[in-house]
Each structure stands twice: as structure tokens, then as C-alpha cells.
Enzyme design. Structure first.
Site, PDB file in Angstrom:
ATOM      1  N   ARG A 198       5.478  -5.379  13.718  1.00 18.85           N
ATOM      2  CA  ARG A 198       6.751  -4.682  13.657  1.00 18.85           C
ATOM      3  C   ARG A 198       6.592  -3.266  13.130  1.00 18.85           C
ATOM      4  NH1 ARG A 198       9.552  -9.567  10.361  1.00 18.85           N
ATOM      5  NH2 ARG A 198       8.166 -11.042  11.360  1.00 18.85           N
TER       6      ARG A 198
ATOM      7  N   ASP B 115      -6.535  -0.055   9.776  1.00 18.63           N
ATOM      8  CA  ASP B 115      -7.125  -0.341   8.470  1.00 18.63           C
ATOM      9  C   ASP B 115      -8.546  -0.870   8.692  1.00 18.63           C
ATOM     10  OD1 ASP B 115      -7.244  -0.713   5.700  1.00 18.63           O
ATOM     11  OD2 ASP B 115      -6.185  -2.615   5.753  1.00 18.63           O
TER      12      ASP B 115
ATOM     13  N   ASN C 235      -9.601  -4.718  12.574  1.00 21.43           N
ATOM     14  CA  ASN C 235      -9.636  -6.089  13.077  1.00 21.43           C
ATOM     15  C   ASN C 235      -8.553  -6.342  14.126  1.00 21.43           C
ATOM     16  OD1 ASN C 235     -10.974  -8.639  12.698  1.00 21.43           O
ATOM     17  ND2 ASN C 235      -9.060  -9.389  11.827  1.00 21.43           N
TER      18      ASN C 235
ATOM     19  N   ARG D 114      10.388  -1.303   4.901  1.00 21.78           N
ATOM     20  CA  ARG D 114      10.236  -0.677   6.221  1.00 21.78           C
ATOM     21  C   ARG D 114      11.260   0.438   6.424  1.00 21.78           C
ATOM     22  NH1 ARG D 114       6.719  -3.947   9.283  1.00 21.78           N
ATOM     23  NH2 ARG D 114       6.916  -6.183   8.973  1.00 21.78           N
TER      24      ARG D 114
HETATM   25  P1  IMP Z   1      -6.277  -4.110  10.257  1.00 23.14           P
HETATM   26  O1  IMP Z   1      -6.386  -5.250  11.226  1.00 23.14           O
HETATM   27  O2  IMP Z   1      -6.974  -4.396   8.971  1.00 23.14           O
HETATM   28  O3  IMP Z   1      -6.714  -2.781  10.849  1.00 23.14           O
HETATM   29  O4  IMP Z   1      -4.771  -4.019   9.807  1.00 23.14           O
HETATM   30  C1  IMP Z   1      -3.774  -3.495  10.591  1.00 23.14           C
HETATM   31  C2  IMP Z   1      -2.422  -3.979  10.129  1.00 23.14           C
HETATM   32  O5  IMP Z   1      -2.417  -4.283   8.724  1.00 23.14           O
HETATM   33  C3  IMP Z   1      -1.388  -2.903  10.317  1.00 23.14           C
HETATM   34  O6  IMP Z   1      -0.799  -2.991  11.591  1.00 23.14           O
HETATM   35  C4  IMP Z   1      -0.417  -3.194   9.186  1.00 23.14           C
HETATM   36  O7  IMP Z   1       0.552  -4.116   9.608  1.00 23.14           O
HETATM   37  C5  IMP Z   1      -1.247  -3.812   8.093  1.00 23.14           C
HETATM   38  N1  IMP Z   1      -1.624  -2.854   7.021  1.00 23.14           N
HETATM   39  C6  IMP Z   1      -2.843  -2.362   6.732  1.00 23.14           C
HETATM   40  N2  IMP Z   1      -2.834  -1.514   5.696  1.00 23.14           N
HETATM   41  C7  IMP Z   1      -1.537  -1.443   5.314  1.00 23.14           C
HETATM   42  C8  IMP Z   1      -0.849  -0.699   4.285  1.00 23.14           C
HETATM   43  O8  IMP Z   1      -1.407   0.093   3.511  1.00 23.14           O
HETATM   44  N3  IMP Z   1       0.494  -0.898   4.221  1.00 23.14           N
HETATM   45  C9  IMP Z   1       1.166  -1.739   5.047  1.00 23.14           C
HETATM   46  N4  IMP Z   1       0.575  -2.442   6.021  1.00 23.14           N
HETATM   47  C10 IMP Z   1      -0.772  -2.298   6.152  1.00 23.14           C
HETATM   48 MG    MG Z   2       2.444  -5.267   8.425  1.00 24.72          MG
END
Ligand code: IMP
Ligand code: MG
Length: 183
Positions: A43, A103, A106, A165
Site C-alpha cells: 500500500r 530496503d 527482497n 501513512r
Molecule cells: P525490502 O523487501 O526489504 O526492500 O522492503 C521493502 C518494503 O519494506 C517497502 O515496500 C516497505 O513497505 C517496507 N519498508 C522498508 N523500510 C521501511 C521504512 O523505513 N519505513 C516503512 N516501511 C519500510
Molecule cells: Mg509497508
């Protein structure tokens, strides 16, 4: 009061708006004369998507999908699942994935692998925020709003436990709000 949970504002409404106009300008130039399907990853990217498309002058369509996220935790579990798939077919289309934050990488490496198997004409990624210090999976980014430090950020679509949000800016959440656990 929601604002009291914020340690400091990282990106103001004005900074966000100005950068989004710049990114939209690049997209308008890159896809001039072509059509583009924007895919918002729900979202977190809904506000970014809404502001971005209103700065686009090219012919475009929008679609939405959702993948499992952090839920109530602030750390990724590693497992990714499509919880809402696209409504439209992407075969033969130029697609642009619109994400709130990259982030670990993944979520997006899984998503981009899944979508490329559906034979789009082209596929690019546009992420508002990039937290490169935590990357464990390589992901190619074409449009990047801002590089952010290794802090948990909320607002402008990004949540902690589904809250915050609706903040109009991006702020760093006070660690005591999420129990000081991880980042
Ligand atoms: P990844 O798979 O670790 O790259 O994470 C991506 C998802 O994690 C994003 O689409 C966010 O929903 C969530 N996310 C990662 N870091 C943050 C943050 O600092 N604040 C809020 N959501 C985060
Ligand atoms: Mg999230």
C-alpha cells in the site's frame, strides 16, 4: 497526536513535490511517443503514485498489486507473497513499477522476476526512497527520488503497523514507538 511520534522531518512536502516533478520530467522524456503502464505496489506507494501520475504528460495507464510486507514488525521476514495481483495483462507493454522504498531489495527482486516472466516489452523501477545500506539483493533502479539513511521512516504512504501513512511529509519515527527493536 501522530506528529509527536516523529523524531524529525526527513523530507518536507515541498522537497517531495519538487523531486517528484523532476522524476516525472525524466519519465515524460524517456517515454515520449510511447505508452506506459504504471504499477503501484500497495500500500506504501499510493500517495507517491497519485502525485507522480499527475505530473505525467505521456499516455499512461495505472494498475495496482500488493505483496506481503513487514506487517506489524519493522524488519523484513524475507518471505514475499503476492496478495493482490494486477488486473491487466502486461505482455508487450512498457511497465514502470512504482515503489515507496527499496530496503533489502527482497520484495522488488522477487516482484521484478515474477513480472518479467510475463513478457512485458520493457520494465523499469521507480522508487521514491532508497536505503542502500541495507541491500542484500541487487535491484536495478531507473528512477530514484532520494537516498535515505538507515532509519525507520514513515509518512507520505509509508507506515509503521499500518499507521502514519497520512502524514504529508516523510519523518523518522522515534525508536521508542516501535520498542527500539531493529531499524
Ligand atoms: P525490502 O523487501 O526489504 O526492500 O522492503 C521493502 C518494503 O519494506 C517497502 O515496500 C516497505 O513497505 C517496507 N519498508 C522498508 N523500510 C521501511 C521504512 O523505513 N519505513 C516503512 N516501511 C519500510
Ligand atoms: Mg509497508
Amino acid at each position: 497526536m501522530m506528529h509527536n511520534d516523529i523524531e524529525r522531518v526527513l523530507l518536507s512536502e515541498q522537497e517531495l513535490a519538487a523531486r517528484i516533478r523532476e522524476i516525472a520530467g525524466e519519465i515524460n522524456r524517456d517515454y515520449a511517443g510511447q505508452s506506459l503502464m504504471l504499477i503501484s505496489v500497495l500500500r506504501g506507494s499510493f500517495i507517491f503514485m497519485a502525485d507522480l501520475v499527475r505530473c505525467l504528460t505521456i499516455s499512461c495507464t495505472v494498475d495496482f498489486m500488493a505483496v506481503s510486507s513487514y506487517g506489524k514488525k519493522s524488519k523484513s521476514s524475507g518471505a514475499v507473497q503476492i496478495t493482490k495481483d494486477l488486473s491487466d495483462d502486461i505482455a508487450g507493454k512498457n511497465i514502470l513499477i512504482v515503489e515507496d522504498i527499496l530496503d533489502s531489495g527482497n520484495t522488488l527482486s522477487y516482484l521484478m522476476k515474477t513480472l518479467s516472466a510475463r513478457s512485458p516489452r520493457s520494465m523499469r523501477l521507480c522508487t521514491l526512497l532508497d536505503k542502500p545500506s541495507r541491500r542484500t539483493k541487487p535491484v536495478e533502479v531507473h528512477y530514484r527520488g532520494f537516498v535515505v539513511p538507515d532509519e525507520f521512516v514513515v509518512g507520505y504512504g509509508l507506515d509503521y503497523a499500518e499507521r502514519y501513512r497520512n502524514l504529508p511529509y516523510i519523518g523518522i519515527l522515534k525508536p521508542q514507538v516501535y520498542g527500539g527493536e531493529g531499524k
